[in-house]
Enzyme design. Structure first.
Site, PDB file in Angstrom:
ATOM      1  N   GLY A  10      17.443 100.890 -46.127  1.00  0.00           N
ATOM      2  CA  GLY A  10      16.297 101.151 -47.005  1.00  0.00           C
ATOM      3  C   GLY A  10      16.748 101.895 -48.253  1.00  0.00           C
ATOM      4  NE  ARG A  72      15.494  97.935 -43.180  1.00  0.00           N
ATOM      5  CZ  ARG A  72      15.575  99.263 -43.284  1.00  0.00           C
ATOM      6  NH1 ARG A  72      16.619  99.880 -42.783  1.00  0.00           N
ATOM      7  NH2 ARG A  72      14.619  99.953 -43.869  1.00  0.00           N
ATOM      8  CG  ASP A 103      22.645 106.439 -37.202  1.00  0.00           C
ATOM      9  OD1 ASP A 103      23.446 107.356 -37.436  1.00  0.00           O
ATOM     10  OD2 ASP A 103      22.302 106.088 -36.058  1.00  0.00           O
ATOM     11  CB  THR A 125      18.249 108.430 -44.019  1.00  0.00           C
ATOM     12  OG1 THR A 125      16.912 108.355 -43.506  1.00  0.00           O
ATOM     13  CG2 THR A 125      18.869 109.732 -43.543  1.00  0.00           C
ATOM     14  CB  ILE A 126      13.697 108.186 -47.296  1.00  0.00           C
ATOM     15  CG1 ILE A 126      12.739 108.767 -48.324  1.00  0.00           C
ATOM     16  CG2 ILE A 126      12.906 107.648 -46.148  1.00  0.00           C
ATOM     17  CD1 ILE A 126      13.172 108.528 -49.714  1.00  0.00           C
ATOM     18  CG  ASP A 127      13.216 108.508 -42.011  1.00  0.00           C
ATOM     19  OD1 ASP A 127      12.396 108.375 -42.938  1.00  0.00           O
ATOM     20  OD2 ASP A 127      13.301 107.706 -41.060  1.00  0.00           O
ATOM     21  CG  ASP A 129      16.647 110.764 -39.336  1.00  0.00           C
ATOM     22  OD1 ASP A 129      17.341 110.224 -40.224  1.00  0.00           O
ATOM     23  OD2 ASP A 129      15.934 110.113 -38.552  1.00  0.00           O
ATOM     24  CG  MET A 169       8.209 106.223 -44.846  1.00  0.00           C
ATOM     25  SD  MET A 169       9.442 105.439 -45.883  1.00  0.00           S
ATOM     26  CE  MET A 169       8.690 103.808 -46.094  1.00  0.00           C
ATOM     27  N   GLY A 170       9.165 108.645 -41.480  1.00  0.00           N
ATOM     28  CA  GLY A 170       9.850 109.491 -40.498  1.00  0.00           C
ATOM     29  C   GLY A 170       9.851 108.783 -39.161  1.00  0.00           C
ATOM     30  NE  ARG A 171      12.856 103.243 -37.409  1.00  0.00           N
ATOM     31  CZ  ARG A 171      12.121 102.139 -37.491  1.00  0.00           C
ATOM     32  NH1 ARG A 171      11.633 101.762 -38.649  1.00  0.00           N
ATOM     33  NH2 ARG A 171      11.884 101.401 -36.434  1.00  0.00           N
ATOM     34  CD  GLU A 222       7.681 105.214 -40.633  1.00  0.00           C
ATOM     35  OE1 GLU A 222       6.989 104.311 -41.115  1.00  0.00           O
ATOM     36  OE2 GLU A 222       8.908 105.327 -40.815  1.00  0.00           O
ATOM     37  NE  ARG A 267     -13.677 106.506 -45.592  1.00  0.00           N
ATOM     38  CZ  ARG A 267     -14.814 106.558 -44.909  1.00  0.00           C
ATOM     39  NH1 ARG A 267     -14.815 106.910 -43.627  1.00  0.00           N
ATOM     40  NH2 ARG A 267     -15.972 106.281 -45.486  1.00  0.00           N
ATOM     41  CD  GLN A 275       6.107 108.499 -47.499  1.00  0.00           C
ATOM     42  OE1 GLN A 275       6.376 109.463 -46.820  1.00  0.00           O
ATOM     43  NE2 GLN A 275       5.684 107.359 -46.969  1.00  0.00           N
ATOM     44  NE  ARG A 276      12.580 102.928 -48.749  1.00  0.00           N
ATOM     45  CZ  ARG A 276      12.586 101.947 -47.836  1.00  0.00           C
ATOM     46  NH1 ARG A 276      12.353 102.235 -46.566  1.00  0.00           N
ATOM     47  NH2 ARG A 276      12.813 100.708 -48.179  1.00  0.00           N
TER      48      ARG A 276
HETATM   49  O1  F6P Z   1      14.760 104.535 -42.423  1.00  0.00           O
HETATM   50  C1  F6P Z   1      14.095 104.826 -43.598  1.00  0.00           C
HETATM   51  C2  F6P Z   1      12.714 104.215 -43.604  1.00  0.00           C
HETATM   52  O2  F6P Z   1      12.109 104.489 -44.845  1.00  0.00           O
HETATM   53  C3  F6P Z   1      11.838 104.663 -42.453  1.00  0.00           C
HETATM   54  O3  F6P Z   1      11.201 105.877 -42.695  1.00  0.00           O
HETATM   55  C4  F6P Z   1      10.890 103.490 -42.355  1.00  0.00           C
HETATM   56  O4  F6P Z   1      10.414 103.363 -41.032  1.00  0.00           O
HETATM   57  C5  F6P Z   1      11.727 102.332 -42.712  1.00  0.00           C
HETATM   58  O5  F6P Z   1      12.803 102.807 -43.480  1.00  0.00           O
HETATM   59  C6  F6P Z   1      10.983 101.273 -43.472  1.00  0.00           C
HETATM   60  O6  F6P Z   1      11.820 100.185 -43.631  1.00  0.00           O
HETATM   61  P1  F6P Z   1      11.520  98.927 -44.551  1.00  0.00           P
HETATM   62  O7  F6P Z   1      11.805  99.328 -45.965  1.00  0.00           O
HETATM   63  O8  F6P Z   1      12.460  97.893 -44.062  1.00  0.00           O
HETATM   64  O9  F6P Z   1      10.076  98.563 -44.382  1.00  0.00           O
END
Ligand code: F6P
Length: 343
Positions: A10, A72, A103, A125-127, A129, A169-171, A222, A267, A275-276
């Site tokens: 991503g 990916r 990762d 990684t935006i997350d 982590d 976001m945040g897997r 998420e 809501r 966010q990205r």
């Molecule tokens: O791993 C980074 C991330 O932004 C996660 O927070 C999110 O679940 C995922 O990528 C979204 O991926 P895509 O851009 O393939 O929809």
């Protein structure tokens, strides 16, 4: 030297700043030729690249996305993947390759290094982590975007006496939720590290309303799961080449539950890829620039199979093998601080 560079997985704001730093220091200080492989590992498999020189990098430090684009694609999914990468190295007389990714992308980098190729990693990684580094670029930008969204949602929530559930976001880790929740004054923050206790969430919201408040903000990552043993909420079952499903929707599930149990009008807002997108913050531009300079220096110091790493205020490097496979969770002490403001 002839050095390849790619961006995989991503995207996140700051990728271009890393590329710019590698090209600038590589060409000006070391006299390198830099080859930018297109669309992550796909470009390496297909030997598609663009030569990057000083003319390629003006005006990109503040640009989001990646001038090399990303994918990916997983070379390890192809029976001849490693051989094709080796062929690309040989055909272009590559001395080294800098892989910017999380990762998955760096996991491929580690396998290729173990197969004898000279790989340097840059954590992304935006997350936020990834183990082995204290901060990833892009995270600060995402936190600022989410915080601004929460600020905006406050006024409309207040105007309508509503609960607003904000999904960020945040897997596997709730860094964006925790930081933006604290900064935005969230009344409840829910993260993948702790199962959601819906009764407790509703009690917190009722307690707040009993104190005379007539609106609330709930921030949820998420990847957060309900307490009853349920799986993460996903958008379909399709897996990407690294075996990940698309997450998204826990916010809607949660909003429906909250409204049903409390009768407060609720809501949901799913921030998603906003966010990205867009320009990195100044912090991320500086951090990404430092990572880029560190990566090209690592190439010239022969630090292969390693990843650039921020430890405290200092840029250093760690073995890829130590950085991958474990997920860096939200610091429980930070979450305790956030929870002082719940309800
Ligand atoms: O791993 C980074 C991330 O932004 C996660 O927070 C999110 O679940 C995922 O990528 C979204 O991926 P895509 O851009 O393939 O929809």
């Amino acid at each position: 030297m002839r050095v390849g560079i790619l961006t995989g997985g991503g995207d996140c704001p700051g990728l271009n700043a890393v590329i710019r730093a590698v090209v600038r220091k590589g060409t000006m200080f070391y006299g390198d030729s830099i080859l930018g492989f297109l669309e992550g590992w796909r470009g390496v498999l297909e030997n598609r690249f663009q030569a990057l020189d000083l003319d390629s990098i003006p005006g990109i430090v503040h640009r989001g996305g990646t001038i090399l684009r990303t994918s990916r694609t997983n070379p390890m999914k192809q029976p001849d993947g490693v051989d094709r990468v080796r062929k690309t190295f040989a055909e272009n007389q590559l001395d080294a390759l800098i892989a910017i990714g999380g990762d998955d992308t760096l996991g491929v980098g580690l396998k290729l290094y173990q197969a004898g190729l000279k790989i340097v990693g840059v954590p992304k990684t935006i997350d936020n982590d990834l183990a082995g580094t204290d901060f990833c670029f892009g995270f600060d930008t995402a936190v600022n975007i989410a915080t601004e969204a929460i600020d905006r949602l406050h006024t409309t929530a207040e105007a309508h006496n509503r609960i607003m559930v904000v999904e960020v976001m945040g897997r596997d880790a709730g860094w964006i939720a925790t930081y933006s929740g604290i900064a935005g004054g969230a009344d409840v923050i829910l993260i993948p590290e702790r199962r959601i206790d819906i009764d407790q969430v509703c009690d917190l919201l009722k307690r707040r309303h009993a104190r005379g408040k007539y609106f609330s903000i709930v921030v949820v990552a998420e990847g957060a799961r309900l307490a009853d043993g349920a799986d993460q909420v996903t958008q379909g079952q399709k897996l990407d080449e690294f075996g990940h499903v698309r997450l998204g929707g826990i916010g809607s599930t949660l909003a429906a539950e909250i409204q049903a149990r409390t009768d407060f009008e609720t809501r949901v807002v799913i921030l998603g890829h906003i966010q990205r997108g867009g320009s990195p913050t100044a912090f991320d531009r500086v951090l990404a620039t430092r990572y880029g300079v560190q990566a090209i220096d690592m190439v010239h110091q022969g630090e292969f199979g390693r990843m650039a790493s921020l430890q405290g205020q200092r840029l250093t490097s760690v073995p890829l093998a130590d950085a991958l496979g474990t997920n860096r969770k939200v610091d429980p002490e930070l979450y305790e601080i956030a929870s002082v403001f719940f309800g």
